[in-house]
Write an enzyme that holds these catalytic residues in place. Structure first.
Site, PDB file in Angstrom:
ATOM      1  N   CYS A 292       0.840  -1.200   0.000  1.00 30.08           N
ATOM      2  CA  CYS A 292       0.000   0.000   0.000  1.00 30.08           C
ATOM      3  C   CYS A 292       0.871   1.244   0.000  1.00 30.08           C
ATOM      4  CB  CYS A 292      -0.869   0.046   1.251  1.00 30.08           C
ATOM      5  SG  CYS A 292      -1.900  -1.390   1.554  1.00 30.08           S
ATOM      6  N   CYS A 293       0.391   2.268  -0.646  1.00 28.70           N
ATOM      7  CA  CYS A 293       0.925   3.614  -0.528  1.00 28.70           C
ATOM      8  C   CYS A 293      -0.221   4.560  -0.858  1.00 28.70           C
ATOM      9  CB  CYS A 293       2.164   3.842  -1.396  1.00 28.70           C
ATOM     10  SG  CYS A 293       1.879   3.895  -3.179  1.00 28.70           S
ATOM     11  N   TRP A 294       0.026   5.852  -0.845  1.00 33.01           N
ATOM     12  CA  TRP A 294      -1.059   6.822  -0.990  1.00 33.01           C
ATOM     13  C   TRP A 294      -1.916   6.526  -2.212  1.00 33.01           C
ATOM     14  CZ3 TRP A 294      -3.734   9.478   2.078  1.00 33.01           C
ATOM     15  CH2 TRP A 294      -4.505  10.570   1.650  1.00 33.01           C
TER      16      TRP A 294
END
Length: 159
Positions: free
Chosen positions: A63-65
């Site tokens: 996950c990331c932004w």
């Protein structure tokens, strides 16, 4: 199933996904801030992808932004097919057509209900070779996966 999961930040969504994975009976190993180790998304995604590529984990979640950077970083590891999924149908297709082994999620755009639907599709959709499917579909998937493997071999740098 052993699942490696990492993110560049710990959020309500990452806590939710970890809990969902555990409720589904998966063994979960966390990386980066999810394991109280501050790291940027390239390092976290690499660590998760290496776990999957080495067989230490069966699947991965990054996950990331936006989810884009995490998926790009994970895909740099040979043998990884990370798919950025914003909905269940994309997750289902990533499993069927691409034999994806790392799920990438956007921390910004993924709600809990959508995350649950994505996880349902991801873990509920077997690879075509395992699910049967028509011979034509199996042949197509195998042919295209061989093409992806060839692309990976062509551009890999010697270690």
């Amino acid at each position: 199933m052993r699942i490696a999961i990492g993110s560049d930040e710990k959020t309500h969504l990452t806590d939710f996904v970890i809990q969902e994975l555990k409720q589904r009976g998966h063994e979960v190993e966390t990386f980066g801030p999810l394991a109280d180790q501050p790291q940027d998304w390239p390092d976290v995604s690499r660590a998760v992808a290496e776990q999957v590529a080495s067989g230490q984990a069966d699947e991965g979640v990054v996950c990331c932004w936006t989810g884009t950077g995490a998926s790009i970083a994970a895909n740099k590891v040979p043998g990884i097919r990370a798919a950025l999924c914003h909905d269940a149908e994309t997750a289902r297709g990533a499993r069927i057509w691409n034999r994806a082994n790392v799920l990438a999620l956007s921390l910004r755009a993924t709600s809990e209900p959508i995350a649950r639907e994505i996880l349902d599709a991801w873990f509920g959709t077997p690879y075509v070779s395992e699910a049967g499917g028509s011979e034509t579909t199996r042949e197509f998937v195998e042919r295209t996966l061989k093409q992806l493997d060839e692309l990976e071999r062509r551009y890999m740098s010697p270690a």
